[in-house]
Enzyme design. Structure first.
Site, PDB file in Angstrom:
ATOM      1  N   THR A   8       0.835  -1.207   0.000  1.00  0.00           N
ATOM      2  CA  THR A   8       0.000   0.000   0.000  1.00  0.00           C
ATOM      3  C   THR A   8       0.865   1.250   0.000  1.00  0.00           C
ATOM      4  O   THR A   8       0.561   2.230  -0.694  1.00  0.00           O
ATOM      5  CB  THR A   8      -0.923  -0.014   1.228  1.00  0.00           C
TER       6      THR A   8
ATOM      7  N   GLU B 266      19.081 -24.833  28.191  1.00  0.00           N
ATOM      8  CA  GLU B 266      19.417 -23.712  27.311  1.00  0.00           C
ATOM      9  C   GLU B 266      20.901 -23.670  26.984  1.00  0.00           C
ATOM     10  O   GLU B 266      21.285 -23.341  25.856  1.00  0.00           O
ATOM     11  CB  GLU B 266      18.984 -22.384  27.957  1.00  0.00           C
TER      12      GLU B 266
END
Length: 609
Positions: A205, A422
């Site tokens: 747009t 982790e």
């Protein structure tokens, strides 16, 4: 004006003047001069009054002989006899004033009516402007396109970054709008329609508005869903009105956003028949495109992020002749986009757009704008004078991993498991060749279900991956589960997402990429529909292979995932001391950045991919 129309106008003027003249003669012939009451009493005493008509306030009568002005009719105002006798004593000439109440009587009727209609018209107009009952019905066939002029658009190609190829394609449109004759010299014609195709948020747009701003022409913007209403035939009427408005304003640009709401393939989605309202609207659009003359200075732009569902008749040559891909920006494009948005906020000199771009692979222009805004909000929330690099890192973590859940307290055993999990991911990413470098590791819970997270930063945008790189990716994904097995000798539910991703990679290697030696160079999975690069949910379909082959596929997937897990486990076992030290540091600090990880992990951390 046509001659016949001029004659008719003069006849009307002559008729009006004639009527006014006749009315004047009639009024003059019927006019009665008022008579003083004292004079009326004198004429009455002299016997010169023939007859009278007495009203409540007036006396209207006829004289036996005409007065000097030739009139025999008179009118006078009645006066109280006692008061008249008193005036006669002093020889005062007296008369009543004939009061004409015609205008007052007329206004007493007309003014309330005018006031009522004025108030009614005001509210009716307000309702019409808001598309209410009256306005919606009376203007239902009118196009709802918003019309912008150059001053309203205020967007140029300088405001659009990261899509250089699309800009180059559209600059030709701008040149055509500025000088249409130039492109007709060699017999060429401009495309009737240009379709901007790309994922959501990539600036389709914005590009269309930039074309209008650069060309300095009116810009008619409408959404594809605004054509269709509950009444049959309204969509087709609005399409006709839209093109009619554009022709009156030529040169101009028509922009239809979300074209897929209007141009779906007929008969492919839903059981609507030939009289379906959407099909009528699409047919009218096709008809307008066929009669569309680009030499008149009109350009039709449209945008969609679902080109695969558009009607083939809409995309054929002679309608939307040109398709322009507006894709997600690469690293250079992301830097250009960030430079545009960073000018709008107060930043520290240490903020590096290149580092931010490296941390945001796959981000669209809209997502980068949101990132800059989130960083500015974080800086404002902590009362800072400028936005720092830390604010951008925190904003990236918030967007990717979710909001920090500081009130989600883990017990010591869970924190320890999450820390080793982790660090298993991070250690393998820092050690294995071809893996993306680690930017940050944390055991602070985020989002809906993430108890910790590891953020990797790709060194470059990649479009192809080898089998070895996919295996490395799976090893990093399975590193957390391997660390849990190595340290605690058990598995937890924290690796569910990692397993799903690793399994998906392995299945794609076997069924889509032909990377299993036993199954050979054959694809077994039907090509999935793509949503501009993003795989859509696989539609149900019959298998094109036997049960025996299906069993072999399952065996191959298990073998590939199992091999990746074993390699991850052996790599972590060989660096157990580094895993233990880095996990303890993570438990203490809760978050480790790239520099701290490099100090904790010795030896050659990175190799060229």
């Amino acid at each position: 004006m046509h001659k016949e129309s001029q004659y008719n106008a003069w006849y009307l003027v002559a008729a009006v003047i004639g009527v006014m003249f006749v009315q004047y003669l009639w009024v003059e012939s019927q006019r009665v001069e008022p008579l003083a009451y004292s004079e009326f009493q004198g004429l009455l005493k002299q016997g010169k009054v023939a007859e009278i008509n007495v009203a409540q306030n007036f006396i209207h009568g006829t004289l036996k002989e005409a007065r000097p002005d030739g009139r025999t009719q008179f009118i006078t105002t009645r006066i109280d006899p006692e008061f008249a006798a008193e005036l006669d004593k002093y020889s005062v000439k007296y008369s009543g004033q004939v009061e004409n109440t015609l205008i007052r009587d007329i206004l007493s009727w007309i003014l309330p009516i005018l006031l009522f209609f004025g108030v009614w018209a005001f509210f009716f107009r307000r309702i019409a402007e808001r598309g209410g009952i009256g306005g919606g019905l009376m203007s239902i066939g009118k196009s709802k396109a918003k019309v912008y002029v150059e001053a309203d658009t205020k967007v140029t190609f300088d405001d659009v970054a990261g899509v250089d190829e699309a800009k180059a394609e559209l600059k030709e449109i701008v040149e055509f709008l500025r000088d249409p004759k130039r492109y007709g010299k060699l017999g060429a014609r401009m495309p009737k329609g240009v379709l901007l195709v790309g994922p959501p948020g990539t600036g389709k747009t914005l590009l269309a508005r930039a074309v209008a701003g650069e060309a300095g022409v009116p810009y008619l913007s409408i959404n594809g869903s605004e054509f269709v209403e509950m009444f049959v035939g309204v969509g087709a009427a609005r399409v006709r009105d839209l093109f009619e408005q554009a022709r009156k304003r030529a040169p101009a640009i028509i922009f239809i956003d979300e074209l897929d709401a209007l141009g779906r393939a007929r008969g492919a989605f839903g059981a609507g028949g030939g009289n379906d309202e959407k099909e009528q609207t699409l047919n009218q659009l096709l008809s307008e495109l066929d009669g569309f003359d680009p030499s008149a200075g009109l350009v039709l732009l449209a945008a969609t992020n679902r080109p695969e569902i558009l009607d083939p008749a809409l995309l054929r040559a002679g309608r939307f002749d040109r398709q322009v891909l507006v894709d997600r920006p690469d690293k250079v494009g992301r830097i250009q986009i960030l430079n545009i948005y960073l000018k709008k906020i107060q930043i520290e000199t240490s903020v590096d757009p290149e580092m931010i771009a490296a941390l945001t692979p796959g981000f669209s222009g809209a997502e980068l704008a949101n990132l800059v805004n989130e960083a500015a909000l974080l800086a404002t929330r902590r009362g800072a004078g400028n936005v720092t690099m830390g604010d951008f890192t925190a904003a990236i973590e918030r967007i990717i991993a979710g909001l920090e859940k500081k009130n989600r307290l883990l017990n010591p055993k869970e924190r320890e498991i999450v820390a080793y999990h982790e660090m298993g991911h991070a250690l393998l990413a820092l050690t294995l060749e071809g893996a993306d470098p680690v930017h940050k590791v944390s055991i602070i819970p985020r989002g809906v279900g993430a108890l910790g997270y590891t953020i990797q930063r790709p060194t470059e945008d990649r479009y192809l991956m080898t089998r070895e790189e996919l295996e490395t990716k799976m090893m990093v994904l399975l590193g957390g589960r391997a660390a849990e097995r190595l340290v605690f000798n058990h598995f937890s539910t924290g690796a569910a997402d990692d397993l799903a991703k690793a399994t998906e990679i392995a299945r794609s290697m076997v069924t889509r990429y032909g990377m299993d030696e036993k199954l050979g160079q054959v694809t077994y999975d039907a090509e999935r529909g793509t949503f501009l690069g993003t795989p859509m949910a696989a539609p149900w379909s019959e298998r094109s292979y036997s049960e025996e082959t299906a069993s072999e596929i399952d065996t191959a997937v298990r073998r590939i995932v199992g091999a990746a897990f074993d390699k991850a486990l052996s790599t972590l076992q060989s660096r157990r001391d580094v895993l233990e030290a880095s996990a303890r540091a993570l438990l203490q600090k809760e978050t480790l950045d790239e520099q701290e990880l490099r100090r904790l992990v010795p030896a050659p951390v990175r190799h060229a991919a």
